[in-house]
Design a protein around this motif. Structure first.
Motif, mmCIF file in Angstrom:
data_model
loop_
_atom_site.group_PDB
_atom_site.id
_atom_site.type_symbol
_atom_site.label_atom_id
_atom_site.label_comp_id
_atom_site.label_asym_id
_atom_site.label_seq_id
_atom_site.Cartn_x
_atom_site.Cartn_y
_atom_site.Cartn_z
ATOM 1 N N ASP A 107 0.846 -1.201 0.000
ATOM 2 C CA ASP A 107 0.000 0.000 0.000
ATOM 3 C C ASP A 107 0.877 1.244 0.000
ATOM 4 O OD1 ASP A 107 -1.941 1.923 0.439
ATOM 5 O OD2 ASP A 107 -2.726 1.029 2.275
ATOM 6 N N ASN B 281 -1.563 -1.984 -4.009
ATOM 7 C CA ASN B 281 -2.577 -1.075 -3.462
ATOM 8 C C ASN B 281 -2.005 0.341 -3.486
ATOM 9 O OD1 ASN B 281 -4.703 0.075 -2.157
ATOM 10 N ND2 ASN B 281 -4.335 -0.861 -0.165
ATOM 11 N N ASP C 199 -11.842 0.054 -6.271
ATOM 12 C CA ASP C 199 -12.152 0.695 -4.984
ATOM 13 C C ASP C 199 -12.891 1.998 -5.284
ATOM 14 O OD1 ASP C 199 -12.138 2.148 -2.631
ATOM 15 O OD2 ASP C 199 -10.087 1.615 -2.086
ATOM 16 N N ASN D 195 -12.041 4.056 6.786
ATOM 17 C CA ASN D 195 -12.128 5.476 6.392
ATOM 18 C C ASN D 195 -13.457 6.073 6.857
ATOM 19 O OD1 ASN D 195 -9.991 4.593 4.843
ATOM 20 N ND2 ASN D 195 -10.801 5.277 2.874
ATOM 21 N N GLN E 283 -13.419 7.685 10.417
ATOM 22 C CA GLN E 283 -12.312 8.503 10.923
ATOM 23 C C GLN E 283 -12.854 9.786 11.528
ATOM 24 O OE1 GLN E 283 -9.738 8.273 7.406
ATOM 25 N NE2 GLN E 283 -8.067 7.722 8.768
ATOM 26 N N ARG F 64 -16.783 4.267 16.477
ATOM 27 C CA ARG F 64 -16.147 3.862 15.223
ATOM 28 C C ARG F 64 -16.474 2.430 14.815
ATOM 29 N NH1 ARG F 64 -10.317 5.743 13.468
ATOM 30 N NH2 ARG F 64 -11.286 4.845 11.635
HETATM 31 N N1 THG Z 1 -8.414 2.264 -0.130
HETATM 32 C C1 THG Z 1 -7.379 1.438 -0.322
HETATM 33 N N2 THG Z 1 -6.358 1.307 0.540
HETATM 34 C C2 THG Z 1 -6.358 2.059 1.675
HETATM 35 C C3 THG Z 1 -7.403 2.942 1.944
HETATM 36 C C4 THG Z 1 -8.466 3.043 0.987
HETATM 37 N N3 THG Z 1 -5.310 1.948 2.557
HETATM 38 C C5 THG Z 1 -5.195 2.884 3.658
HETATM 39 C C6 THG Z 1 -6.574 3.221 4.194
HETATM 40 N N4 THG Z 1 -7.413 3.662 3.118
HETATM 41 C C7 THG Z 1 -7.177 2.003 4.865
HETATM 42 N N5 THG Z 1 -6.496 1.728 6.103
HETATM 43 C C8 THG Z 1 -6.769 2.454 7.242
HETATM 44 C C9 THG Z 1 -5.956 2.253 8.343
HETATM 45 C C10 THG Z 1 -6.194 2.949 9.509
HETATM 46 C C11 THG Z 1 -7.253 3.824 9.591
HETATM 47 C C12 THG Z 1 -8.087 4.014 8.511
HETATM 48 C C13 THG Z 1 -7.842 3.324 7.325
HETATM 49 C C14 THG Z 1 -7.506 4.596 10.837
HETATM 50 N N6 THG Z 1 -6.443 4.970 11.568
HETATM 51 C C15 THG Z 1 -6.507 5.727 12.777
HETATM 52 C C16 THG Z 1 -7.165 7.085 12.523
HETATM 53 O O1 THG Z 1 -6.888 7.718 11.487
HETATM 54 O O2 THG Z 1 -7.953 7.510 13.358
HETATM 55 C C17 THG Z 1 -5.064 5.946 13.236
HETATM 56 C C18 THG Z 1 -4.991 6.449 14.628
HETATM 57 C C19 THG Z 1 -4.778 5.349 15.610
HETATM 58 O O3 THG Z 1 -5.763 4.672 15.943
HETATM 59 O O4 THG Z 1 -3.641 5.191 16.088
HETATM 60 O O5 THG Z 1 -8.620 4.916 11.147
HETATM 61 O O6 THG Z 1 -9.442 3.806 1.134
HETATM 62 N N7 THG Z 1 -7.366 0.698 -1.442
#
Ligand code: THG
Length: 263
Positions: A75, A96, A160, A199, A202, A207
């Motif tokens: 990714d 990705n 996606d 996503n 967020q 959540r």
């Molecule tokens: N499409 C595709 N790949 C992707 C995404 C997408 N890869 C990255 C992301 N979007 C999907 N992965 C995440 C990983 C974490 C979070 C959201 C999507 C997340 N993280 C916390 C936050 O932002 O609040 C981090 C903070 C924490 O908890 O420490 O929510 O759309 N193909």
């Protein structure tokens, strides 16, 4: 359904620390935990703070493969980092991702061919993410046509439609659901679909609840796979239930236990 476990991502502080200190413990613990909970791939993302994505992607791939045989989803928006990862992946990987843009599609589909990798294609281009389903589907079609030109089968292409946080792009939600429905009518066989599930929540409260409900609605619209939290048991169970009701998996009394490690 195969979940692409999201947890090996430098966006999380423990993974960012592992990258900075060179201590693989947190990465390897998450790899094992996500595998145990039924993840079909492990997403590998160096995170926004990495000053050397090529080096860090290689390291994350190496230390993950020391403890897990689950295929990897590399990714990154840095295609040199993706290629460095592909070179050392022991199993066919997922790239990705790529937007519907030249020359990015050219670079990515060539790599996919060379390394026998699948590709996640994003419904966006230089102009950004369109709101309406018709425009997202048009971009999906461009990705399908380009992939086909490079001999990538629809089995190996994951579209996606791009899920935005509900507190930022609330009006995108119904468009994403409609995009998923229409993608299945694009070609025969149709490309597969995926999404960044977390996503959606967020910056919101509750959540996990939002993620679980969203997953069920997306599955009803035709979603095949998602980048998500494989370690949320209730999410994995909600997905199993949605797939039963959609007649995608066979019912039996203990279906959750039976299918937990087989999605
Ligand atoms: N499409 C595709 N790949 C992707 C995404 C997408 N890869 C990255 C992301 N979007 C999907 N992965 C995440 C990983 C974490 C979070 C959201 C999507 C997340 N993280 C916390 C936050 O932002 O609040 C981090 C903070 C924490 O908890 O420490 O929510 O759309 N193909």
């Amino acid at each position: 359904m195969l979940i692409i476990g999201e947890r090996i991502n430098g966006m999380f502080r423990d993974i960012a620390n592992a990258i900075n200190t060179g201590d693989p413990t947190a990465v390897q613990e998450w790899a094992k935990k996500q595998e145990k909970n039924g993840a079909g791939w492990l997403d590998i993302n160096t995170g926004p703070a990495s000053d050397d994505p090529v080096k860090h992607m290689k390291w994350l791939v190496e230390v993950t493969q020391e403890v897990s045989d689950v295929p990897l989803a590399l990714d990154s928006t840095n295609y040199d980092a993706i290629e460095a990862g592909l070179e050392i992946c022991k199993q066919p990987a997922l790239i990705n991702s790529v937007p519907a843009e030249w020359p990015k599609m050219e670079r990515v589909f060539e790599m996919a061919q060379k390394y026998n990798a699948g590709v996640i294609g994003l419904a966006m281009n230089e102009k950004g993410i369109p709101k309406d389903a018709e425009s997202r589907v048009a971009l999906a079609m461009e990705l399908c046509a380009c992939a086909d030109g490079y001999g990538i089968s629809m089995e190996d292409l994951y579209i996606d439609p791009l899920l935005l946080p509900v507190n930022v792009g609330q009006d995108h939600g119904p468009e994403v659901l409609e995009t998923l429905r229409q993608i299945k009518t694009l070609s025969d066989p149709a490309p597969k679909t995926t999404i960044g599930l977390s996503n959606i929540s967020q910056g919101t409260k509750k959540r996990e609840l939002i993620n679980r409900i969203c997953a069920v609605m997306l599955i009803a619209a035709g979603l095949d796979t998602a980048v998500g939290d494989a370690c949320d048991d209730e999410l994995m169970e909600a997905i199993a239930c949605a797939r039963l009701i959609m007649n995608l998996d066979i019912y039996c009394d203990s279906f959750v236990e039976v299918y937990k490690n087989r999605w």
